[in-house]
Design an enzyme around this catalytic site. Structure first.
Site, PDB file in Angstrom:
ATOM      1  N   GLU A 164     -13.135 -12.950  -5.725  1.00  0.00           N
ATOM      2  CA  GLU A 164     -12.379 -11.855  -5.527  1.00  0.00           C
ATOM      3  C   GLU A 164     -13.107 -11.080  -4.318  1.00  0.00           C
ATOM      4  OE1 GLU A 164      -9.487 -11.595  -6.537  1.00  0.00           O
ATOM      5  OE2 GLU A 164      -9.602 -12.923  -8.406  1.00  0.00           O
ATOM      6  N   ASN A 192     -10.995 -10.639  -0.591  1.00  0.00           N
ATOM      7  CA  ASN A 192     -10.712  -9.227  -0.116  1.00  0.00           C
ATOM      8  C   ASN A 192     -11.110  -9.033   1.311  1.00  0.00           C
ATOM      9  OD1 ASN A 192      -9.382  -8.292  -2.361  1.00  0.00           O
ATOM     10  ND2 ASN A 192     -10.990  -7.092  -3.380  1.00  0.00           N
ATOM     11  N   ARG A 241       0.493  -9.416  -3.059  1.00  0.00           N
ATOM     12  CA  ARG A 241      -0.430  -9.562  -4.104  1.00  0.00           C
ATOM     13  C   ARG A 241      -0.624  -8.492  -5.147  1.00  0.00           C
ATOM     14  NH1 ARG A 241      -4.801 -12.167  -2.807  1.00  0.00           N
ATOM     15  NH2 ARG A 241      -4.438 -13.474  -0.707  1.00  0.00           N
TER      16      ARG A 241
HETATM   17  N1  LIG Z   1     -13.111  -5.800   1.807  1.00  0.00           N
HETATM   18  C1  LIG Z   1     -12.100  -5.022   2.049  1.00  0.00           C
HETATM   19  N2  LIG Z   1     -11.725  -4.376   3.188  1.00  0.00           N
HETATM   20  C2  LIG Z   1     -10.446  -3.681   3.049  1.00  0.00           C
HETATM   21  N3  LIG Z   1      -9.746  -3.224   2.198  1.00  0.00           N
HETATM   22  C3  LIG Z   1     -10.000  -3.557   0.936  1.00  0.00           C
HETATM   23  C4  LIG Z   1     -11.071  -4.591   0.703  1.00  0.00           C
HETATM   24  N4  LIG Z   1     -11.026  -5.097  -0.546  1.00  0.00           N
HETATM   25  C5  LIG Z   1     -10.230  -4.183  -0.817  1.00  0.00           C
HETATM   26  N5  LIG Z   1      -9.445  -3.574  -0.168  1.00  0.00           N
HETATM   27  C6  LIG Z   1      -8.187  -2.745  -0.645  1.00  0.00           C
HETATM   28  O1  LIG Z   1      -8.353  -2.529  -2.003  1.00  0.00           O
HETATM   29  C7  LIG Z   1      -7.009  -2.924  -2.526  1.00  0.00           C
HETATM   30  C8  LIG Z   1      -7.166  -3.476  -3.625  1.00  0.00           C
HETATM   31  O2  LIG Z   1      -7.866  -4.803  -3.840  1.00  0.00           O
HETATM   32  P1  LIG Z   1      -7.856  -5.733  -5.101  1.00  0.00           P
HETATM   33  O3  LIG Z   1      -8.577  -6.900  -4.826  1.00  0.00           O
HETATM   34  O4  LIG Z   1      -7.930  -4.865  -6.412  1.00  0.00           O
HETATM   35  O5  LIG Z   1      -6.153  -5.934  -5.042  1.00  0.00           O
HETATM   36  P2  LIG Z   1      -5.388  -6.763  -3.937  1.00  0.00           P
HETATM   37  O6  LIG Z   1      -6.553  -7.768  -3.197  1.00  0.00           O
HETATM   38  O7  LIG Z   1      -4.659  -6.019  -3.136  1.00  0.00           O
HETATM   39  O8  LIG Z   1      -4.665  -7.884  -4.922  1.00  0.00           O
HETATM   40  P3  LIG Z   1      -5.395  -9.229  -5.484  1.00  0.00           P
HETATM   41  O9  LIG Z   1      -6.915  -8.924  -5.709  1.00  0.00           O
HETATM   42  O10 LIG Z   1      -4.818  -9.241  -6.776  1.00  0.00           O
HETATM   43  O11 LIG Z   1      -4.932 -10.532  -4.773  1.00  0.00           O
HETATM   44  C9  LIG Z   1      -6.565  -3.787  -1.550  1.00  0.00           C
HETATM   45  O12 LIG Z   1      -5.084  -4.311  -1.649  1.00  0.00           O
HETATM   46  C10 LIG Z   1      -6.929  -3.504  -0.073  1.00  0.00           C
HETATM   47  O13 LIG Z   1      -6.092  -2.452   0.376  1.00  0.00           O
HETATM   48 MG   LIG Z   2      -8.007  -8.775  -4.044  1.00  0.00          MG
END
Ligand SMILES: Nc1ncnc2c1ncn2[C@@H]1O[C@H](COP(=O)(O)OP(=O)(O)OP(=O)(O)O)[C@@H](O)[C@H]1O
Ligand SMILES: [Mg+2]
Lengths: 148, 113
Positions: free
Chosen positions: A48, A52, A105
């Site tokens: 995860e 991200n 997502r």
């Molecule tokens: N490494 C990163 N760089 C920039 N933004 C990030 C990063 N990690 C997370 N985010 C931001 O935080 C939000 C939430 O992250 P999270 O992993 O909980 O959900 P997601 O990635 O959007 O969905 P999913 O993990 O279910 O695919 C993301 O939508 C993004 O905007």
């Molecule tokens: Mg994510």
């Protein structure tokens, strides 16, 4: 003093490297006496964080570098996943379950990381990058190779 | 990842195997969308996760997206065959609240076909 056991890899922000990262982290973690279930949780948590970094941090471009650093200190595993991508604008929102800036997502990533670790810390700066730090304690006593 | 799709009356049976993460999410999404485009009579989807060894948010997002597409027309999505580990992830994601789980493909197809 207990020695600290460290590993660190950096890799290109390619989707194929998500599997590489989770397998590498789990293989290193298995030096502690984690259960198979714990190792599965570690795999999901690392995937995860790395996903991200690739998807959000580097917006799916293969031009970025992701760092995975894992450390074993006594019976605690520490995992750091770092990118130098676009960073998180609104940390409070980002950490909320079901929040995503991407309509495709579900906003599950941080929720899984939280559930599958004992502590989760997210540091980020817009246009500089994001560092995710997780720790997980191994309930069973480690068999210390150095001590045998 | 391995993907096998069969049309069974008004249902689309999807057998998935392997590791479902970011590396295969786009391929999976595109394949399922193409199958749905090609088979406009499909109302419900049965996902057999029997061969899936690993799934995370990238795979779950693809499933939810296809659920959204069919549920607009009253279609439903059914899940069968998840291993305990995979099932736990699916359950934590909340998808089991909107997708019904069945003990076997045949049971699910009875409801979906
Ligand atoms: N490494 C990163 N760089 C920039 N933004 C990030 C990063 N990690 C997370 N985010 C931001 O935080 C939000 C939430 O992250 P999270 O992993 O909980 O959900 P997601 O990635 O959007 O969905 P999913 O993990 O279910 O695919 C993301 O939508 C993004 O905007
Ligand atoms: Mg994510």
């Amino acid at each position: 003093m207990e020695p600290v056991n460290r590993m660190r890899v950096e890799f290109t922000s390619l989707p194929a490297n998500v599997a590489f990262a989770r397998v590498a982290a789990a293989a290193f973690a298995s030096q502690l006496d984690f259960t198979l279930n714990d190792l599965e949780e570690i795999k999901v948590a690392v995937s995860e964080a790395v996903t991200n970094a690739i998807v959000h941090g580097y917006e799916n471009s293969a031009g970025g570098t992701v760092v995975l650093a894992v450390e074993i200190r006594k019976n605690t595993l520490k995992i750091v996943v770092e990118d130098t991508g676009k960073g998180i604008e609104d940390m409070e929102k980002a950490l909320q379950p079901a929040y995503s800036t991407d309509p495709e997502r579900m906003g599950l990533g941080f929720a899984f990381m939280q559930s599958f670790s004992d502590s989760l810390k997210v540091e980020s700066k817009p246009n500089a990058g994001t560092r995710v730090t997780m720790t997980k304690v191994c309930a069973r006593k480690a068999s210390s190779p150095a001590g045998r | 990842m391995e993907l096998q799709v069969e049309i069974k009356g008004g249902a689309m049976l999807v057998r998935l195997a392997g590791e479902i993460d970011l590396a295969v999410a786009d391929t999976l999404r595109t394949s399922l969308e193409e199958e749905l485009d090609r088979n406009p009579g499909v109302r419900n989807i049965v996902i057999n996760l029997g061969g899936v060894r690993y799934i995370d948010s990238s795979g779950l997002g693809v499933l939810l997206g296809r659920y959204r597409r069919i549920s607009g027309d009253g279609g439903r999505m059914f899940i069968v065959g998840a291993s305990p580990q995979v099932r736990r992830i699916v359950e934590m994601s909340g998808l089991l609240n909107i997708m019904q789980e069945f003990p076997s493909e045949a049971d699910a197809l009875n409801h979906a076909g």
